[in-house]
Design an enzyme around this catalytic site. Structure first.
Site, short mmCIF file in Angstrom:
data_model
loop_
_atom_site.label_atom_id
_atom_site.label_comp_id
_atom_site.label_asym_id
_atom_site.label_seq_id
_atom_site.Cartn_x
_atom_site.Cartn_y
_atom_site.Cartn_z
CG PHE A 113 -19.20 27.36 13.02
CD1 PHE A 113 -18.41 28.20 12.24
CD2 PHE A 113 -19.62 26.17 12.48
CE1 PHE A 113 -18.04 27.84 10.96
CE2 PHE A 113 -19.25 25.80 11.19
CZ PHE A 113 -18.46 26.63 10.43
CG ASP A 184 -17.07 24.20 19.29
OD1 ASP A 184 -15.85 24.11 19.08
OD2 ASP A 184 -17.93 23.86 18.45
CE1 TYR A 209 -11.75 22.37 10.38
CE2 TYR A 209 -12.27 20.11 10.98
CZ TYR A 209 -12.68 21.42 10.75
OH TYR A 209 -13.99 21.77 10.91
CE LYS A 210 -12.39 25.41 12.30
NZ LYS A 210 -13.67 25.51 13.02
NE ARG A 356 -12.00 33.31 9.67
CZ ARG A 356 -12.50 32.11 9.94
NH1 ARG A 356 -13.20 31.91 11.04
NH2 ARG A 356 -12.34 31.10 9.10
#
Ligand SMILES: *Cc1c(COP(=O)(O)O)cnc(C)c1O
Length: 397
Positions: A113, A184, A209-210, A356
């Site tokens: 990312f 990560d 938060y995912k 996605r």
């Protein structure tokens, strides 16, 4: 067996929406509303500043960290919560580099990312000691591990394609070369079982938060393997990482524990929502979750490939090499995703051409998948995406 019909009741999802974006922002857990309300009215409202002691506020980064530790295969007191993931990446990298002072290479990959890579670039510039960031293709990372490398910093599950790195295998190679790992877990925590201790990972970071459903901007977490805690030099030496913050010493002395990676005052409103969101996991076996996630993603791929020939699978076909998301390439993917969202199927888009879809068994079932593919087929077959309003890019894609 985990009862996924029960976990679904724990979320507040709007009618008419099929939510396939829990890999980006988890939906609202009903308990979070009550928890934030209680924090505001009872704790903040009535206890005021006393709540730091009376309600355990000051310990939340550690106590909430213990809830996350159970989900990532680490012991109590090995995880602290706070700040954002980008900041936790920076702290982990600075600490890891200090463990290998003679080496100058940080190895990541081109699938990481961007924020993780940008934080590395910023730290390299600040240190100004000739560090180099290498970003080979994900398939070439293992071959790029050598004795120049100080730190290998990888995101376990690729945010675009869902491809999984073999955490145990890569970590063993990294250690054989005398280097240190940072994993990560942004797209792994809450998506699949994780065994950081079994993999002998050195550092790990992730956001909440995912798949963990902590709410927009929920605080991140950092794990440090026990043997590294004493040597983990805090690059961001804030007062709450001090060994005795309320001594108000003139000089910084890091805490003896992983709490040395705390920085400043934790955002308690966000912690209240996150803590409530994490209670959902008390009822979940992560192996059941993984099996169900694979079942849903396999169903989705089979249906999409049979009914939408315009879309090309961008994720690994082998479910064991894929996280809990499936991506398809389509040249007009942005417009197609907007057309889907307008019809209640929410996924997202990642440049240049990736549509996605996230699969989150806590609240998504087979009937949602089938209904979503019906709508996707309609959008593709009838070119419903081919409309100027769907092409106009919003700030967040
Ligand atoms: C989502 C994500 C981030 C986001 O970082 P924030 O500081 O929380 O905005 C960073 N890294 C990875 C790998 C991610 O998936």
């Amino acid at each position: 067996m985990t009862d996924f019909s029960r976990t679904r009741q724990l979320f507040d999802l709007p009618d008419g929406v099929i939510y396939l974006d829990g890999n980006s922002l988890g939906p609202l857990p009903k308990a979070a509303v009550a928890a934030v309300n209680r924090l505001m009215t009872e704790e903040w409202g009535k206890d005021l500043i006393r709540a730091w002691n009376t309600r355990g506020w000051i310990a939340k980064p550690r106590t909430v960290g213990d809830r996350i530790a159970r989900l990532i295969g680490t012991p109590p007191n090995s995880v602290v919560v706070g700040d954002t993931l980008s900041i936790k990446v920076y702290q982990a990298l600075a600490s890891a580099l200090a463990l290998r002072p003679q080496r100058r290479v940080i190895l990541s990959d081109s699938g990481n990312f961007p924020s993780d890579l940008y934080m590395a670039e910023g730290l390299i510039a600040l240190l100004d000691r000739g560090y180099e960031l290498r970003t080979p293709e994900p398939e070439d990372v293992e071959a790029a591990i050598n004795e120049d490398v100080a730190v290998v910093m990888l995101t376990e599950v690729d945010y675009r394609t869902g491809r999984i790195h073999d955490m145990g295998g890569v970590t063993a190679k990294v250690h054989a070369a005398g280097a240190v790992t940072i994993w990560d877990l942004a797209h792994s925590a809450g998506a699949m079982p994780i065994d950081l201790v079994g993999a002998r990972a050195d550092f790990a970071v992730g956001c909440t938060y995912k798949y963990l459903n902590g709410g927009p901007g929920a605080p991140a977490f950092i794990y440090v393997a026990e043997q590294h805690i004493a040597g983990a030099r805090p690059a961001l030496s804030g007062w709450l990482g001090h060994g005795a913050p309320f001594d108000f010493d003139l000089h910084y002395r890091p805490a003896e524990t992983v709490e040395r990676l705390r920085i400043g005052t934790p955002p308690l409103l966000s912690f209240a929502a996150l803590e409530a969101a994490l209670e959902v996991w008390d009822e979940v076996d992560l192996h059941d979750l993984r099996a169900r996630s694979i079942e849903l993603s396999e169903l989705f791929i089979a249906e999409v490939e049979a009914r939408c020939p315009e879309l090309a699978l961008a994720s690994p076909r082998d479910p064991n090499r894929r996280g809990s998301q499936v991506s398809f390439r389509f040249p007009d993917g942005y417009a197609a995703m907007q057309a889907l969202i307008a019809r209640g199927v929410i996924g997202d888009f990642r440049a240049p051409d990736i549509m996605r879809f996230g699969f989150t068994p806590l609240y998504i079932g087979r009937e949602d998948i089938l209904a979503a593919v019906d709508i996707l087929e309609d959008v593709m077959t009838n070119r419903l995406w081919d409309n100027a309003t769907y092409r106009r890019r919003a700030a967040v894609t």
